[in-house]
Each structure stands twice: as C-alpha cells, then as structure tokens.
Design a protein around this motif. Structure first.
Motif, PDB file in Angstrom:
ATOM      1  N   ALA A   3      46.813  28.734  38.453  1.00 41.09           N
ATOM      2  CA  ALA A   3      47.452  29.050  39.730  1.00 41.09           C
ATOM      3  C   ALA A   3      46.733  30.225  40.386  1.00 41.09           C
ATOM      4  O   ALA A   3      46.277  31.156  39.710  1.00 41.09           O
ATOM      5  CB  ALA A   3      48.922  29.387  39.506  1.00 41.09           C
ATOM      6  N   MET A   4      46.654  30.183  41.707  1.00 44.59           N
ATOM      7  CA  MET A   4      45.903  31.214  42.433  1.00 44.59           C
ATOM      8  C   MET A   4      46.562  31.515  43.769  1.00 44.59           C
ATOM      9  O   MET A   4      46.962  30.605  44.497  1.00 44.59           O
ATOM     10  CB  MET A   4      44.463  30.725  42.678  1.00 44.59           C
ATOM     11  N   VAL A   5      46.670  32.809  44.071  1.00 41.59           N
ATOM     12  CA  VAL A   5      46.969  33.257  45.431  1.00 41.59           C
ATOM     13  C   VAL A   5      45.657  33.810  45.974  1.00 41.59           C
ATOM     14  O   VAL A   5      45.210  34.881  45.545  1.00 41.59           O
ATOM     15  CB  VAL A   5      48.058  34.342  45.458  1.00 41.59           C
ATOM     16  N   PRO A   6      44.977  33.096  46.858  1.00 39.70           N
ATOM     17  CA  PRO A   6      43.627  33.513  47.269  1.00 39.70           C
ATOM     18  C   PRO A   6      43.620  34.806  48.070  1.00 39.70           C
ATOM     19  O   PRO A   6      44.431  34.998  48.980  1.00 39.70           O
ATOM     20  CB  PRO A   6      43.131  32.331  48.113  1.00 39.70           C
ATOM     21  N   LEU A   7      42.674  35.665  47.720  1.00 40.55           N
ATOM     22  CA  LEU A   7      42.476  36.927  48.436  1.00 40.55           C
ATOM     23  C   LEU A   7      41.148  36.944  49.186  1.00 40.55           C
ATOM     24  O   LEU A   7      40.952  37.790  50.056  1.00 40.55           O
ATOM     25  CB  LEU A   7      42.501  38.100  47.457  1.00 40.55           C
ATOM     26  N   TYR A   8      40.232  36.051  48.830  1.00 42.10           N
ATOM     27  CA  TYR A   8      38.894  36.031  49.403  1.00 42.10           C
ATOM     28  C   TYR A   8      38.500  34.598  49.759  1.00 42.10           C
ATOM     29  O   TYR A   8      39.058  33.628  49.219  1.00 42.10           O
ATOM     30  CB  TYR A   8      37.853  36.562  48.407  1.00 42.10           C
ATOM     31  N   LEU A   9      37.518  34.497  50.636  1.00 47.29           N
ATOM     32  CA  LEU A   9      36.803  33.247  50.869  1.00 47.29           C
ATOM     33  C   LEU A   9      35.358  33.491  50.461  1.00 47.29           C
ATOM     34  O   LEU A   9      34.714  34.433  50.948  1.00 47.29           O
ATOM     35  CB  LEU A   9      36.869  32.832  52.334  1.00 47.29           C
ATOM     36  N   THR A  10      34.836  32.667  49.559  1.00 49.25           N
ATOM     37  CA  THR A  10      33.465  32.821  49.079  1.00 49.25           C
ATOM     38  C   THR A  10      32.601  31.704  49.637  1.00 49.25           C
ATOM     39  O   THR A  10      32.923  30.523  49.487  1.00 49.25           O
ATOM     40  CB  THR A  10      33.423  32.788  47.541  1.00 49.25           C
ATOM     41  N   ILE A  11      31.486  32.088  50.270  1.00 49.75           N
ATOM     42  CA  ILE A  11      30.630  31.132  50.963  1.00 49.75           C
ATOM     43  C   ILE A  11      29.376  30.853  50.139  1.00 49.75           C
ATOM     44  O   ILE A  11      28.716  31.777  49.661  1.00 49.75           O
ATOM     45  CB  ILE A  11      30.237  31.662  52.357  1.00 49.75           C
ATOM     46  N   LEU A  48      39.720  20.684  45.727  1.00 51.12           N
ATOM     47  CA  LEU A  48      40.746  21.387  44.962  1.00 51.12           C
ATOM     48  C   LEU A  48      41.816  21.920  45.904  1.00 51.12           C
ATOM     49  O   LEU A  48      41.503  22.323  47.036  1.00 51.12           O
ATOM     50  CB  LEU A  48      40.144  22.581  44.201  1.00 51.12           C
ATOM     51  N   PRO A  49      43.063  22.005  45.459  1.00 52.85           N
ATOM     52  CA  PRO A  49      44.080  22.686  46.262  1.00 52.85           C
ATOM     53  C   PRO A  49      43.748  24.174  46.355  1.00 52.85           C
ATOM     54  O   PRO A  49      43.153  24.742  45.429  1.00 52.85           O
ATOM     55  CB  PRO A  49      45.378  22.476  45.467  1.00 52.85           C
ATOM     56  N   THR A  50      44.135  24.806  47.439  1.00 53.02           N
ATOM     57  CA  THR A  50      43.805  26.226  47.617  1.00 53.02           C
ATOM     58  C   THR A  50      44.710  27.148  46.810  1.00 53.02           C
ATOM     59  O   THR A  50      44.489  28.361  46.795  1.00 53.02           O
ATOM     60  CB  THR A  50      43.867  26.620  49.098  1.00 53.02           C
ATOM     61  N   ASN A  51      45.706  26.588  46.138  1.00 52.68           N
ATOM     62  CA  ASN A  51      46.534  27.409  45.241  1.00 52.68           C
ATOM     63  C   ASN A  51      46.120  27.263  43.784  1.00 52.68           C
ATOM     64  O   ASN A  51      46.838  27.645  42.876  1.00 52.68           O
ATOM     65  CB  ASN A  51      48.015  27.091  45.414  1.00 52.68           C
ATOM     66  N   GLU A  52      44.930  26.674  43.585  1.00 55.05           N
ATOM     67  CA  GLU A  52      44.328  26.600  42.251  1.00 55.05           C
ATOM     68  C   GLU A  52      42.916  27.173  42.322  1.00 55.05           C
ATOM     69  O   GLU A  52      42.253  27.096  43.353  1.00 55.05           O
ATOM     70  CB  GLU A  52      44.240  25.154  41.756  1.00 55.05           C
ATOM     71  N   ASN A  53      42.452  27.714  41.195  1.00 60.09           N
ATOM     72  CA  ASN A  53      41.106  28.305  41.182  1.00 60.09           C
ATOM     73  C   ASN A  53      40.031  27.259  40.932  1.00 60.09           C
ATOM     74  O   ASN A  53      40.316  26.110  40.574  1.00 60.09           O
ATOM     75  CB  ASN A  53      41.018  29.397  40.125  1.00 60.09           C
ATOM     76  N   GLY A  54      38.810  27.653  41.143  1.00 59.84           N
ATOM     77  CA  GLY A  54      37.653  26.833  40.796  1.00 59.84           C
ATOM     78  C   GLY A  54      36.650  27.668  40.028  1.00 59.84           C
ATOM     79  O   GLY A  54      36.783  28.896  39.930  1.00 59.84           O
ATOM     80  N   THR A  63      37.282  38.057  39.641  1.00 65.32           N
ATOM     81  CA  THR A  63      38.013  37.938  40.898  1.00 65.32           C
ATOM     82  C   THR A  63      37.478  36.807  41.760  1.00 65.32           C
ATOM     83  O   THR A  63      38.235  36.097  42.426  1.00 65.32           O
ATOM     84  CB  THR A  63      37.935  39.261  41.683  1.00 65.32           C
ATOM     85  N   GLY A  64      36.154  36.624  41.747  1.00 66.10           N
ATOM     86  CA  GLY A  64      35.560  35.557  42.540  1.00 66.10           C
ATOM     87  C   GLY A  64      36.053  34.190  42.114  1.00 66.10           C
ATOM     88  O   GLY A  64      36.445  33.360  42.938  1.00 66.10           O
ATOM     89  N   ASN A  65      36.048  33.955  40.810  1.00 66.35           N
ATOM     90  CA  ASN A  65      36.504  32.669  40.294  1.00 66.35           C
ATOM     91  C   ASN A  65      38.016  32.491  40.376  1.00 66.35           C
ATOM     92  O   ASN A  65      38.493  31.382  40.609  1.00 66.35           O
ATOM     93  CB  ASN A  65      36.069  32.506  38.832  1.00 66.35           C
ATOM     94  N   ARG A  66      38.751  33.583  40.183  1.00 64.64           N
ATOM     95  CA  ARG A  66      40.198  33.443  40.041  1.00 64.64           C
ATOM     96  C   ARG A  66      40.988  33.791  41.299  1.00 64.64           C
ATOM     97  O   ARG A  66      42.183  33.518  41.366  1.00 64.64           O
ATOM     98  CB  ARG A  66      40.685  34.313  38.875  1.00 64.64           C
ATOM     99  N   ARG A  67      40.322  34.405  42.310  1.00 57.14           N
ATOM    100  CA  ARG A  67      41.090  34.805  43.500  1.00 57.14           C
ATOM    101  C   ARG A  67      40.394  34.448  44.811  1.00 57.14           C
ATOM    102  O   ARG A  67      40.702  35.027  45.848  1.00 57.14           O
ATOM    103  CB  ARG A  67      41.368  36.323  43.471  1.00 57.14           C
ATOM    104  N   SER A  68      39.445  33.504  44.783  1.00 56.88           N
ATOM    105  CA  SER A  68      38.774  33.162  46.035  1.00 56.88           C
ATOM    106  C   SER A  68      38.654  31.657  46.226  1.00 56.88           C
ATOM    107  O   SER A  68      38.502  30.904  45.263  1.00 56.88           O
ATOM    108  CB  SER A  68      37.393  33.821  46.121  1.00 56.88           C
TER     109      SER A  68
END
Length: 297
Positions: free
Chosen positions: A21-29, A72-78, A88-93
């Motif tokens: 489960a993830m609450v995203p804090l970042y967008l990684t490009i 992927l859903p945006t409430n899950e990590n990748g 943080t990149g993997n778990r919150r973006s």
C-alpha cells in the motif's frame, strides 16, 4: 487529451506488482531508453504483463505520443527507482515512463506526460517540488533525454508564468494597472510598473505577487523580512543558488536547527514559495518557505 488505458498487472505477478500500500508523495519521471520501432506504451505494457524478461521491475504509467497505459494502481508501489525495497522512491512515488521509440514523436509523448503529471499532482496534492527524476533516487542517468533541460520540463508543467497572474479585487494586475490611469498619467503608471519589474504591465508570477502585496499594504506578508529561518526537517533540507526547485541549483543542505540569519524576500517558485536569504557573509541563497520544513524566528 490523451487516452488512459488501465490494464493492471495481475496481483499474483509479484515481481512486477509488489502490492505494498502506498500514499504517493512524489512523481518520478523516467525515459524507457528503448528507441526501437514499435517500442510504444502498448508494447511496454505487454512487456510488463509478460514478466519483464525475468526482471524485478514495475511502474505505474507508460506514455507515448498517442496514449497512456496504466499498469499499477496509484495506491500501490512499484519497483522502479533503484533505491531499495524500502526506499522512498520505490515506496512513495508514482512512476511515469516516457517512450522514445524511433517511430514516435518524443516531443508529443513528453507533452502527454506533462498533462498526466498535472492530473496526478491535482489528484494526489503533490507539489511541483516533488516532481523528480529517476536520477534523484539512484544516480542513474534517467530520464536521459530530459536531464539536460529538466528546468524547462518543469517550467512547462507550471505553464507560462505570465499566465499565473494573481487577482486584485477580481482583476488581473495588468487590468488594475490600466485602470489606475484614471488617477495617474501613462508615464506614472509605467514608472509604477517598472518599480516592480513588470514589463508592459506584465511580469513573472513572483513579481506580480510582490506588486499585489504593495497594492494591498499587506504587512503580514512582510513580517518575516530580516528574521532568521531554520530547518525543522528531520532529514537534510536542500537550499539553492537560484529561485528554483531543480536539482542542478542545489548548493547545500541544512540539518535540523541550522539555517540562515536573514530573510530578504519571499518568492513564488512554481507551485510553492521560497525565502530569499543571506548567510552571515552576505551570500544569497534560496530555501523553501513551507512551514512544514522551516520555522521563522
């Protein structure tokens, strides 16, 4: 407006869809780094669904010049940032891959990605300062086709700063300056505009904000002038040599409790604000003005 096609990786495919489960804090490009003909969003979607060649990798969106696939859903990590299982990149973006296939239009794909970024920023309340590169997390040269002009990429997401004009009693600053012609000569209005750096009655968002504060006599906006600002962030807080959120202008970091003795001004930078500050030697820097990260004393 590009079409978003949702085709989620099966939950059982843990190497590509870890499912935390993830609450995203970042967008990684990212850039796909695949210039082959046909290496568009649909092909990358198939690549992930087919197990990504045995790799442990997964991201949320792939964008090309015609459409967008969501994997992927945006409430899950990748797994995409290269900063470890708990990074943080993997778990919150949220990860966005931009295609660079040779038979596609990379510029149009970039525009589509910027449209998606704006949409996700609004949906998840992510500030422009948290739109970051893959390189930000792991040092990898990615997104390779955007790194040389990352500031330009971010500026385009912000939109033309001249369109970010604040209002004064329901009117733009330009309209207001024109309206005061009833009580002042054209030359006087020009001097008034020039005082705030507004060329032809129109300047940057930060210049217009400064002008607005003067018009309103907003003493609260200036209450921080001359005061000390210090970090209250548990980690290392970045500061810059230009009013920007770009990594390339970072010149140092502040530990919690450390700061600058003098605030000179407050500027609108992108979707956020920064303090223009001076250190004890008189050198000028820029640091976030968010009270989530700094305090003024």
């Amino acid at each position: 407006m590009p079409k978003i096609i949702k085709d989620f990786i099966p939950a059982s495919q843990k190497e590509q869809r870890p499912g935390y489960a993830m609450v995203p804090l970042y967008l990684t490009i990212h850039n796909t780094a695949n210039t082959s003909e046909g290496a568009d969003a649909e092909m990358h979607n198939q690549y992930l669904h087919n197990g990504a060649g045995g790799r442990t990798v997964g991201w949320h969106y792939t964008v090309d010049d015609k459409e967008i696939y969501q994997h992927l859903p945006t409430n899950e990590n990748g797994w995409h940032a290269g900063d470890g299982e708990n990074g943080t990149g993997n778990r919150r973006s949220i990860a966005i891959e931009i295609c660079e296939n040779s038979d596609g239009d990379f510029r149009k794909a970039t525009k589509n990605a910027q449209w998606l970024i704006k949409k996700l920023m609004k949906e998840h309340k992510i500030p422009i300062s948290r739109i970051v590169t893959h390189k930000h997390w792991s040092g990898k040269n990615c997104p390779r086709k955007l790194l040389d002009d990352w500031k330009g990429f971010i500026d385009e997401i912000n939109g033309a700063s001249n369109q970010e004009v604040d209002n004064y009693n329901g009117h733009s600053i330009v309209d207001y300056l024109n309206s005061i012609g009833k009580n002042a000569s054209f030359r006087a209005r020009r001097r008034y505009a020039a005082q705030y750096g507004i060329r032809g009655y129109r300047g940057t968002a930060s210049q217009n904000l400064t002008l607005l504060h003067s018009m309103r006599g907003d003493s609260q906006k200036a209450s921080y002038i001359g005061k000390r600002v210090e970090s209250k962030h548990a980690g290392q807080l970045r500061f810059y040599n230009k009013p920007s959120w770009s990594d390339k202008y970072v010149v140092g970091y502040l530990k919690k409790g450390y700061g600058f003795p003098t605030i000179v001004a407050k500027l609108k930078v992108g979707n956020g604000y920064q303090y223009k500050v001076k250190n004890s030697k008189g050198n000028v820097y820029y640091v976030t003005a968010s009270n989530q990260y700094v305090r003024v004393e």
